[in-house]
Design a protein around this motif. Structure first.
Motif, PDB file in Angstrom:
ATOM      1  N   ASP A 118      -2.494   8.398  -4.142  1.00 11.55           N
ATOM      2  CA  ASP A 118      -1.583   8.705  -5.251  1.00 11.55           C
ATOM      3  C   ASP A 118      -0.571   9.780  -4.859  1.00 11.55           C
ATOM      4  O   ASP A 118      -0.934  10.793  -4.261  1.00 11.55           O
ATOM      5  N   LEU A 147       0.846   1.769   5.086  1.00 15.84           N
ATOM      6  CA  LEU A 147       0.740   2.169   3.681  1.00 15.84           C
ATOM      7  C   LEU A 147       1.936   1.604   2.938  1.00 15.84           C
ATOM      8  O   LEU A 147       3.077   1.830   3.368  1.00 15.84           O
ATOM      9  N   SER A 167       1.392   4.923  -6.322  1.00 17.45           N
ATOM     10  CA  SER A 167       0.282   4.758  -5.378  1.00 17.45           C
ATOM     11  C   SER A 167       0.733   3.995  -4.139  1.00 17.45           C
ATOM     12  O   SER A 167       1.552   3.083  -4.227  1.00 17.45           O
ATOM     13  N   TRP A 168       0.182   4.383  -3.016  1.00 16.21           N
ATOM     14  CA  TRP A 168       0.399   3.682  -1.745  1.00 16.21           C
ATOM     15  C   TRP A 168      -0.881   2.917  -1.429  1.00 16.21           C
ATOM     16  O   TRP A 168      -1.970   3.485  -1.492  1.00 16.21           O
ATOM     17  N   VAL A 169      -0.734   1.651  -1.083  1.00 17.63           N
ATOM     18  CA  VAL A 169      -1.896   0.808  -0.831  1.00 17.63           C
ATOM     19  C   VAL A 169      -2.089   0.667   0.679  1.00 17.63           C
ATOM     20  O   VAL A 169      -1.127   0.424   1.422  1.00 17.63           O
ATOM     21  N   THR A 226      -6.183   3.272  -2.240  1.00 16.96           N
ATOM     22  CA  THR A 226      -4.859   3.752  -2.661  1.00 16.96           C
ATOM     23  C   THR A 226      -4.762   5.266  -2.533  1.00 16.96           C
ATOM     24  O   THR A 226      -5.768   5.975  -2.608  1.00 16.96           O
ATOM     25  N   HIS A 255      -3.150  -1.123   4.062  1.00 17.27           N
ATOM     26  CA  HIS A 255      -3.301  -2.453   4.666  1.00 17.27           C
ATOM     27  C   HIS A 255      -3.705  -2.256   6.124  1.00 17.27           C
ATOM     28  O   HIS A 255      -2.990  -1.605   6.884  1.00 17.27           O
ATOM     29  N   GLN A 267       4.023   1.072  -0.765  1.00 18.82           N
ATOM     30  CA  GLN A 267       4.248   1.489  -2.147  1.00 18.82           C
ATOM     31  C   GLN A 267       4.924   0.299  -2.850  1.00 18.82           C
ATOM     32  O   GLN A 267       6.126   0.070  -2.659  1.00 18.82           O
TER      33      GLN A 267
END
Ligand SMILES: [Zn+2]
Ligand SMILES: [Zn+2]
Length: 342
Positions: free
Chosen positions: A183, A204, A188-190, A181, A192, A206
């Motif tokens: 911040d 990314l 947070s952006w996850v 992630t 993939h 959110q």
């Protein structure tokens, strides 16, 4: 890597180019800025970097290509958003193509920030560190694929003169694998992993705002490109990655080129349809007569082949053929050049 639209020509006029040649910045959401940076590629006049506020600074997603004055374009775009390069706290690259990674080394050197990127960036490293070896390999592949000697020679000499668009090779401080992630003030952006367009590609997401930074995996104007020769089945990987993004349910996409778009599912469907159409066109071309990859190009793309797009189109055809072979729908006939039959 180039992404001219597949369905429209590249008829960008001189006046349009002149209008577009400066870096520009605009706020697209509170705390999210689109930095539109010029590219020297025909039909692909610019790429996007995205600045997202994080504390007293920003996270910069993608960098633009390294060229003369490219840093000034980035600084101009940031300035139009009331931001400065010194505020970059982290560089995140969606993938290691020159238009998304090219200025990473310069920005890291200027700001002392970290770079985060997917570890499968060998495709860029080889190109930046030994462009002649990569070019020699491409020539070998092109010859094996039936490209005639004279145009190949011309193409190769143009390519040799061309810059890589990458300021320098720097390794990521952190590997961007699924689940990592990032911040920001928006949350947070996850990460993939979405290989296919490039082995190093990530998107990314959110989740609270359902925003997707899509790099070149999804673009406003549907356009396909796959890096050939680094992974077993780029087309299959790309289709899997469409499924990964589909499950996220994004409501707004922030792509690597062009404007934001909201109809994300329609773009996913459009990509699937186009891949299906291309595979069928390749199969139809080799249904009765064995052809080289080069001979297949006009059957799929009409007579649009030129020195500018030859490598791009041939890579894609080779990726489609590889996919069809893995599916048992096409096979290659050994020989020089190699031919393919359905
Ligand atoms: Zn790319
Ligand atoms: Zn790109």
């Amino acid at each position: 890597m180039a992404h001219a639209s597949e369905r429209t020509g590249s008829s960008t006029g001189r006046r349009a180019l002149a209008r577009r040649e400066l870096g520009r910045g605009e706020r697209v959401l509170p705390g999210v800025y689109r930095l539109r940076l010029p590219l020297p590629w025909p039909g692909v006049p610019h790429c996007n970097a995205w600045a997202v506020r994080a504390g007293d600074g920003v996270v910069l997603f993608d960098t633009g290509m390294h060229q003369p004055d490219s840093l000034a374009h980035l600084e101009r775009a940031l300035e139009m958003c009331g931001l400065a390069l010194e505020q970059v706290r982290l560089v995140v690259c969606t993938h290691a193509h020159s238009d998304h990674y090219g200025q990473a080394a310069t920005i890291v050197e200027r700001t002392g920030c970290e770079l985060w990127m997917h570890p499968n960036h060998e495709h860029m490293k080889r190109m930046a560190e030994d462009p002649d070896a990569v070019l020699d390999r491409r020539i070998e592949v092109a010859r094996h694929s039936g490209v005639p000697e004279e145009p190949l020679r011309q193409w190769a000499s143009q390519r040799r003169a061309r810059d890589s668009g990458i300021a320098g090779v720097i390794e990521p401080d952190r590997d961007l694998c699924t689940g990592i992630t990032i911040d920001t003030d928006l949350g947070s952006w996850v990460v993939h992993e979405t290989p296919g367009h490039a082995p190093s590609h990530v998107c990314l997401f959110q989740p609270e705002r359902r925003l997707l930074i899509s790099g070149d995996h999804l673009l406003g104007r549907i356009s396909l490109y796959f890096d050939y020769g680094y992974t077993p089945d780029p087309v299959g990987e790309f289709c899997n990655s469409l499924g990964v993004v589909e499950r996220l349910g994004a409501r707004l996409c922030l792509p690597g080129h062009g404007r934001t778009f909201a109809d994300v599912q329609a773009h996913i469907n459009g990509n699937r349809t186009l891949v299906g159409e291309r595979l069928e066109a390749v199969l139809t071309a080799i249904r009765d007569t064995p052809l080289t990859a080069f001979e297949i190009v006009p059957h799929v793309y009409g007579d649009s082949l030129s020195g500018q797009n030859a490598h791009w189109l041939l890579s894609k055809i080779l990726c489609y053929l590889t996919h069809l072979r893995l599916e048992g729908r096409a096979r290659s006939i050994a020989g020089e050049p190699e031919r393919w039959v359905a």
